[in-house]
Structure formats: structure tokens, C-alpha cells
Design an enzyme around this catalytic site. Structure first.
Site, PDB file in Angstrom:
ATOM      1  N   SER A 107       0.836  -1.209   0.000  1.00 33.91           N
ATOM      2  CA  SER A 107       0.000   0.000   0.000  1.00 33.91           C
ATOM      3  C   SER A 107       0.868   1.256   0.000  1.00 33.91           C
ATOM      4  CB  SER A 107      -0.872  -0.021   1.261  1.00 33.91           C
ATOM      5  OG  SER A 107      -1.437   1.247   1.500  1.00 33.91           O
ATOM      6  N   TYR A 130      -2.210   5.530  -4.401  1.00 30.78           N
ATOM      7  CA  TYR A 130      -3.263   6.517  -4.178  1.00 30.78           C
ATOM      8  C   TYR A 130      -2.858   7.755  -4.950  1.00 30.78           C
ATOM      9  CZ  TYR A 130      -5.758   4.076  -0.441  1.00 30.78           C
ATOM     10  OH  TYR A 130      -6.507   3.194   0.270  1.00 30.78           O
ATOM     11  N   THR A 156      -5.982   2.496  -6.748  1.00 34.25           N
ATOM     12  CA  THR A 156      -7.233   2.458  -5.985  1.00 34.25           C
ATOM     13  C   THR A 156      -8.092   3.654  -6.353  1.00 34.25           C
ATOM     14  OG1 THR A 156      -6.164   1.289  -4.172  1.00 34.25           O
ATOM     15  CG2 THR A 156      -8.232   2.407  -3.657  1.00 34.25           C
ATOM     16  N   LYS A 252      -8.621  -0.828  -9.027  1.00 30.99           N
ATOM     17  CA  LYS A 252      -9.294  -1.425  -7.862  1.00 30.99           C
ATOM     18  C   LYS A 252     -10.367  -0.485  -7.301  1.00 30.99           C
ATOM     19  CE  LYS A 252      -8.079  -2.946  -3.164  1.00 30.99           C
ATOM     20  NZ  LYS A 252      -8.492  -1.764  -2.391  1.00 30.99           N
ATOM     21  N   HIS A 276     -13.735  -1.854  -0.986  1.00 30.99           N
ATOM     22  CA  HIS A 276     -12.694  -1.483  -0.018  1.00 30.99           C
ATOM     23  C   HIS A 276     -12.964  -2.147   1.345  1.00 30.99           C
ATOM     24  CE1 HIS A 276      -9.407   1.678  -0.008  1.00 30.99           C
ATOM     25  NE2 HIS A 276      -9.340   1.233   1.222  1.00 30.99           N
TER      26      HIS A 276
HETATM   27  C1  GLV Z   1      -6.962   2.689   3.652  1.00 34.44           C
HETATM   28  O1  GLV Z   1      -6.834   2.210   2.575  1.00 34.44           O
HETATM   29  C2  GLV Z   1      -7.981   2.309   4.574  1.00 34.44           C
HETATM   30  O2  GLV Z   1      -8.954   1.652   4.159  1.00 34.44           O
HETATM   31  O3  GLV Z   1      -7.851   2.659   5.751  1.00 34.44           O
END
Ligand code: GLV
Length: 388
Positions: A107, A130, A156, A252, A276
């Protein structure tokens, strides 16, 4: 050493070993948590069709994701703050994944940096991006992922604004944790975690700190996303990012057939049907419920993966039988990591593999690539009757 036979066993051990703040971060959905709950309860509604007297020898779970060989249709999803669940968590998870033969996705909001993970692994991993207002920082981040030999970029799309998870606000979530009396009392019972943390210098957001000029609170995920994420992200920008990367791109956070068509237009190599993990738009449908509609729209033109709600090998089997090429797990491996570090992630993968393999065999299949809807019993009204 406890006998671990299920993902739930790992979750229990994780809860007793990780600080409450980070357990809560993992185990939360946004607002009422309806979507978070339905991600798993919708999987439970689907049943498997047992078949008998079929040859079960020589079974295989091996398949491919974006052209890369994988030992089973499971990748480790990008999870923020993984290095707070266990010291050097991203490195441990990446090592477990590479030994097992499944992709690990780092991430942007990780504790260990791209470089930390690259230096401590031997095979290419995937990087999750991100999109931020600071285009120069995004460009440098993408260059760093290229330099580290990452073999896919996972962009994402569903988190320009962070969904509210009540517990994170109440716990004062930060990395590293601020030592309030409540946190000190909690950490006193988490000595393993504390010992690990004392032995590593990786305790902040290392993809960010030192790589950007001004951060008001470098420890706060909430502050960072609110100040820096790009609210103006659109398909044209996604197309530009794809060009900047030049390699495999996985988009995603797709939950709607119209968005899936747009992802196809910008040339995604794969999409991930995902809400998510129920952490963003509460009230959205579960991923497994919208999967068929998305497959109908684009399934013959782009690889479709699924995340959100996978907690067992049977869930993986159901998703693949519904038509997903592969799946991502987040919480299921974080439980293992928080319980036992790298060995716990390996155990989570082993549990899932065994459940997947045995269930596939008892449904009369020997090759995961031959698994289709025929092995499922899906309630007639599973898609739901929704008015737009
Ligand atoms: C970050 O991606 C979260 O969901 O906290």
C-alpha cells in the site's frame, strides 16, 4: 504453540496480541458497517453443489493474474498501516507471499517503504497507488516502484475521501501510536508487539515521510488523506497514470458496470470488484453481489478480480465459480500477521489453500481453471431487485 485450523483461530490470537487501536482499524467498516457485514454474509448465502464418484486425483489450483503465474487465485491486497499490526509487517507479509507463490501488494499508506520491501525480498511485488494532489510526488512514487521492479501497479479508485470508521476517531489512530494513558495501559498487555517495535526503526509512513516537504501530522492517516488526496481524479488522469507506469495496471474499487466499461476504455489489464472491505461507502452492495453484473458488462474483455469479504478458501472458490479470475485477501492475512508475523501469514495462506482444494475436489473439480457456476447453488433473488 496453539493449533491453528482456521482463519478465525488467527483472528482470535491477533486480537490478543495487537494493540486495540490497530485491531479496530483492521476490523472496522464505515458508519453503520452494513456493507462490511454484508460482504461476508452474502458469501454465506451461496452454497456448493457436492458431486461424487469423480476422479479427484492430480488437482491443481495454479492459475495466472495479469499474465503472472500464481499458486492459487489469491493475492495479498494492499492494506494501510500493516507495519503497525506487527513490526516490519509488510516485509513479513511480502516474504510469506513470495515463498507461497502469490502476489503481495504494498500500500502507498504502508509503514515499510517500497525500498524496505524490495531490499528484503527477492521477487517482484505489486505496488498500490493513491492519487495525490502533488503530481510531482506521485511521479516520484511511480518511479520508485519502477526502480524496485514492481510488476504491476494497482490504482485504488474509491478513496479520494477516507470513509469514516468511528473507532479510529475514538481511538485516536496514528502511526506510531501517541502514548496516552489508555494506549499505555493497552500496550502493557501487548509485550510481544512492543518488543518487535523496539527492535525496528520502521514506525511511520515511510513511503511519505522524507519524500514530501510539508505534512501537518505525519502520523495521521486521516490528516494525510484529507490534505493530500486528489479530489479531482478522473478517467483522463487514470489514463495518464497508466502511460506513466508503462506496465500492467490493475484498477481497484469498481462496483458498477458503467465504471467497469470506463476501466476497459482506459486500458486496464484487470479490474478489482471491490468496496474497499466495506470501509468506504456504507450502503454499497457487497462485491460478490455485483460481480455477475460486471462480468456481463466486461467479463469477456478484461480480467476481473474480486476482493471484500473473502475469509476462507470456500469464499475464494465461490468467487471464482461466479466468474472472477482471482481474488484478493486483506483482513484474512492481517489476522495471521498480527497473530504470528510471517509464519501467521503463511498459515493463513495454507488454511485458505486447503479449504479451497478440498472444497473444489468435493464439488467434483480437479483444476481451478475449470471451476464455473455449475458448482454453485445461488439463491434465485441473489442479484436483488433494485430500482435505479
Ligand atoms: C486505507 O486504505 C484504509 O482503508 O484505511
Amino acid at each position: 504453540m496453539p493449533v491453528i485450523t482456521s482463519i478465525d483461530d488467527l483472528k482470535r490470537l491477533y486480537k490478543s496480541r495487537a494493540p486495540k487501536m490497530f485491531y479496530d482499524y483492521c476490523e472496522s467498516g464505515s458508519w453503520t458497517e452494513q456493507t462490511f457485514r454484508e460482504n461476508t454474509s452474502d458469501f454465506d448465502q451461496i452454497r456448493l453443489r457436492q458431486r461424487v464418484a469423480v476422479d479427484m486425483s492430480n488437482r491443481t489450483l495454479a492459475t495466472q493474474m495479469v499474465g503472472q503465474d500464481v499458486a492459487m487465485p489469491v493475492a495479498l491486497a494492499p492494506v494501510g498501516l500493516t507495519g503497525m499490526q506487527h513490526a516490519d509487517g509488510e516485509i513479513h507479509a511480502a516474504r510469506a507471499a513470495e515463498k507461497f507463490g502469490v502476489p503481495f501488494t504494498l500500500s502507498t499508506m504502508s509503514i515499510c517503504s517500497i525500498e524496505d520491501v524490495a531490499e528484503n525480498t527477492t521477487k517482484p511485488f505489486w505496488f498500490q497507488l493513491y492519487t495525490m494532489k502533488d503530481e510531482d510526488y506521485v511521479r516520484r512514487l511511480v518511479e520508485r516502484a519502477k526502480a524496485a521492479n514492481c510488476s504491476a501497479l494497482v490504482i485504488t479508485l474509491d478513496l479520494q475521501i477516507l470513509g469514516q470508521r468511528h473507532k479510529d476517531l475514538k481511538n485516536g489512530l496514528s502511526a506510531p501510536p501517541k502514548l496516552t494513558p489508555a494506549v499505555i495501559a493497552d500496550l502493557a498487555t501487548r509485550w510481544r508487539w512492543g518488543l518487535g517495535m523496539l527492535q525496528t526503526e520502521r514506525r511511520g509512513f515511510r513511503n511519505i515521510v522524507g519524500h514530501v516537504k510539508e505534512i501537518s501530522d505525519p502520523a495521521s492517516l486521516m490528516a494525510w488523506t484529507a490534505e493530500n488526496f486528489d479530489l479531482t481524479l478522473d478517467w483522463a488522469k487514470i489514463a495518464k497514470l497508466k502511460e506513466m507506469w508503462g506496465g500492467k495496471v490493475i484498477l481497484k474499487g469498481i462496483l458498477d458496470a458503467e465504471d467497469a466499461k470506463m476501466a476497459l476504455k482506459v486500458g486496464a489489464d484487470a479490474i478489482v470488484v471491490s468496496n474497499h472491505g466495506g470501509r468506504q461507502l456504507d450502503g454499497a452492495l457487497s462485491s460478490i453481489r455485483v460481480l455477475p453484473e460486471i462480468l456481463d458488462a466486461v467479463g469477456d474483455q478484461v480480467e476481473v478480480h474480486l476482493d471484500s469479504g473473502i475469509r476462507s478458501g470456500q469464499d475464494v472458490l465461490k468467487a471464482v465459480a461466479m466468474g472472477a479470475k482471482s481474488t484478493f485477501i486483506g483482513r484474512a492475512y492481517v489476522y495471521g500477521l498480527g497473530a504470528m508475523g510471517e509464519a501467521g501469514v503463511t498459515r493463513a495462506l495454507e488454511v485458505i489453500r486447503k479449504e479451497l482444494d478440498v472444497s473444489m475436489a468435493l464439488c467434483g473439480k480437479r483444476d481451478i481453471n475449470d471451476v464455473d457456476r455449475d458448482i454453485l447453488l445461488v439463491p434465485e433473488d441473489f442479484a436483488g431487485r433494485w430500482q435505479r
